[in-house]
Design an enzyme around this catalytic site. Structure first.
Site, PDB file in Angstrom:
ATOM      1  CB  CYS A  81      -8.477   3.241   8.738  1.00 34.24           C
ATOM      2  SG  CYS A  81      -7.884   4.633   7.765  1.00 34.24           S
ATOM      3  CG  HIS A 169     -13.129   2.979   6.923  1.00 34.27           C
ATOM      4  ND1 HIS A 169     -12.945   3.286   8.256  1.00 34.27           N
ATOM      5  CD2 HIS A 169     -12.236   3.727   6.242  1.00 34.27           C
ATOM      6  CE1 HIS A 169     -11.991   4.176   8.372  1.00 34.27           C
ATOM      7  NE2 HIS A 169     -11.537   4.472   7.154  1.00 34.27           N
ATOM      8  CD  GLU A 171     -15.722   1.471   9.767  1.00 32.14           C
ATOM      9  OE1 GLU A 171     -15.247   0.413   9.335  1.00 32.14           O
ATOM     10  OE2 GLU A 171     -15.022   2.472  10.030  1.00 32.14           O
TER      11      GLU A 171
END
Ligand code: XMP
Length: 603
Positions: A81, A169, A171
């Site tokens: 990002c 993302h 994560e």
């Protein structure tokens, strides 16, 4: 002190860096977080670098910037990002606002030969996007690896230089195969393995080095973190070089002090002094209404008591004593310790007086590199009882952050629902904005807004209400929480009861908290499923002097994000009935808000 050679996460703001680090550590590789300003030299020994997301635009003045030299070290780098934007700009590509902002679950298509990291998504997958900007032109040498409808350059890489970039993302748990993507990146890096057992040895050596021939005086709050830190210090340094102090603030849970003493018995830890300072705490908190002011006073009173007792016992810096604290990794960032994290709440371990002592090298925080689940595993390693170590987290300022204080009703004159999700909708139940405000978090910033409550009087929460709990705070600027009143099916007339943090209110909340705790433990599995269950006291009811209780059960992995936990209706009904029996409790609410937009605690 040398850390293991690991993956360095460059923290560009928000809470992404923590999520990435805790995911990677759970995979068994060491990861640590560093601010973007970290000198290039400190990256040379990294096994890999991950550039985190962040809330800003990389082309704006003042946006966080790292040394572009980190991209030329020959170390694998993954930009996520904002990290992608920074990498793009630093290598001569172009970043611009996208035509549309992508937010939420988004399908991507992997471009043929999309590279190692995306191998599990060869047939496409759904990822979590949250961005306004995008890479308009790739830097030289990069090839596209994935694309989405709204974002052409959803992922790209220069495999020969081991540079990778994702607009999304991995994560975040909503990203399909996100963990696989990170694992494949980690496999390219030569990170040292990480386990709590090996780290326990590492911390022990660190403690010995930091303490030298000094001794440690440690405040034990009763929470998991300080209990584990105290036990560890005892084990590493021996009882004669450690002294514990448990300050009874008057803001602790029912029977808390006794249960801690009990837990230390089998470990033969006897160097814990109990000091009842509740009068002093309540005296200092008299007439204080502001949440941050309360936190500061609680933190400073802790320190004053500690100073008094330490002088009494001769445990001063001059006498070779330093202060131990149970601060854990996420605590250090929630205060804005890294330059780009907005200040959400001041952690009590970071009030100014402590900050000064840290600067003078007078504080030791042996758990400051660990996440909560790691602290718990360490606690078990050290022989602390399972029930104690896996107890729900309890904040250092205790019930102090769960008793809302206000001098007068804080009402919204005219609740503007025109722009809100409620506009034009048929909502079956009456609702009202409550006359108090609480802390929340939206984007990466702090909010201080009202709660909106639906009055259903039911213990089964209608599904529609769960949707409203997400959409209302997203569409209305006045509101950051949504509750359902489980004790009343029609909107009552509120009677406001001005209140600060007084002993009677703490006693009342202590009883309410004990009821909730007992009910929760009665149901097999519920205590384990719930991460934390704050019980909050609000200064209004339906009668003169009456107050309200908010139940705030949440599920979480690391407290950085959380979702409201559902309760079996029978249990919620019993809790409500039992709470209403307490003299002075008029209303019971259940908080349905996720974090974000609501924080776990109300203050
Ligand atoms: P929030 O309310 O920020 O809470 O979502 C995240 C986690 O931190 C705990 N918490 C604190 N713990 N001192 C602490 O030791 C504090 O001042 C404090 N404030 C919040 C909270 O209970 C949750 O687990």
């Amino acid at each position: 002190m040398q850390h293991p050679r690991g993956i360095v996460i460059v923290d560009f703001g928000g809470q992404y860096a923590h999520l990435i680090a805790s995911r990677i550590r759970r995979m068994g590789a060491y990861a640590e977080i560093k601010p973007p300003e970290t000198p290039l030299e400190e990256f040379r020994s990294a096994a890999g670098i991950i550039l985190s997301g962040g809330p800003q635009s990389v082309y704006e003045k003042g946006s966080p910037q790292a040394d572009p030299g980190i991209l030329a070290l020959g170390i694998p780098v993954l930009g996520l990002c904002y990290g992608l934007h920074w990498m793009t700009q630093a290598l001569g590509g172009e970043v611009k606002p996208g035509k549309v902002k992508e937010y939420g679950k988004t399908p991507i298509r992997v471009v043929e030969g999309g590279g190692d990291l995306l191998r599990d998504c060869a047939n496409g997958c759904t990822v979590w996007m949250s961005h306004g900007d995008e890479a308009a032109k790739l830097p030289e040498g990069f090839t596209l690896t994935a694309t989405s409808d709204a974002c052409k350059h959803a992922a790209f890489a220069d495999a020969s230089r081991k540079l990778f970039a994702f607009q999304f993302h991995p994560e975040v748990t909503h990203t399909e195969h996100g963990e696989d993507m990170l694992r494949r990146f980690v496999a390219l890096c030569d990170a040292e393995p990480w386990s709590i057992e090996s780290y326990a040895e590492h911390i022990s050596a660190q403690i010995k080095q930091e303490v030298g021939d000094r001794k440690v005086f440690m405040l034990v709050s009763g929470g998991v973190d300080s209990t584990v830190a105290f036990t560890l210090l005892n084990k590493v340094l021996g009882q004669e070089r450690v002294q514990g102090l448990l300050v009874d603030t008057g803001l602790m849970r029912k029977n808390e002090v006794a249960s801690i003493q009990e837990a230390f018995k089998p470990l033969r830890i006897t160097n814990l002094r109990i000091e009842n300072a509740s009068d002093e705490f309540f005296a200092n908190l008299k007439g204080v209404y502001d949440p941050e002011e309360k936190r500061r006073i609680i933190g400073n009173t802790f320190l004053a008591v500690q100073k008094r007792v330490s002088e009494e016992m001769g445990l001063t810096a001059a006498g070779g004593w330093m202060l131990g604290q149970g601060t854990i990794y996420p605590d250090t960032i929630e205060t804005g310790a890294t330059q780009h994290a907005d200040k959400i709440k001041t952690h009590h371990n970071r009030v100014e007086a402590v900050q000064q002592m840290i600067e003078q090298g007078l504080v030791i925080e042996p758990l400051k590199d660990l996440y909560k689940d790691e602290v718990r595993r360490l606690g078990e390693e050290l022989g602390l009882p399972h029930e104690l170590v896996w107890r729900h987290p309890f904040p250092g300022p205790g019930l102090g952050v769960r008793i809302l204080c206000a001098k007068e009703a804080d009402t919204v004159e005219e609740f503007d629902i025109r722009n809100s999700y409620l506009a034009g909708r048929q909502v079956e139940f009456e609702f009202s904005v409550l006359p108090v405000r609480s802390v929340g978090v939206q984007g990466d910033g702090r909010t201080y807004r009202h709660a909106l409550a639906f009055f259903t009087g039911q213990s089964a929460v209608p599904h529609e209400m769960l949707t409203l709990a997400t959409t209302i705070p997203n569409t209305n600027r006045e509101v950051n929480r949504v509750l359902v009143c489980t004790s009343q099916s029609t909107l009552p007339e509120f009677v406001f009861s001005p209140g600060y943090l007084a002993r009677e209110r703490a006693d009342l909340l202590r009883e309410a908290d004990a009821i909730v705790d007992a009910e929760m433990r009665d149901d097999a599995g519920l205590y384990q499923r719930i991460w934390q269950f704050p019980v909050v006291l609000l200064p209004f009811g339906t009668s003169e002097g009456g107050q309200s209780i908010v139940l705030r059960p949440i599920e979480s992995i690391d407290a950085m994000t959380a979702s409201a936990a559902s309760l079996p209706p029978a249990i919620l009904r019993r809790m409500t009935e039992r709470l209403l029996v307490l003299a002075g409790i008029d209303l019971v609410f259940l908080d349905l808000t996720s974090k974000p937009p609501g924080t776990i605690e109300w203050e």
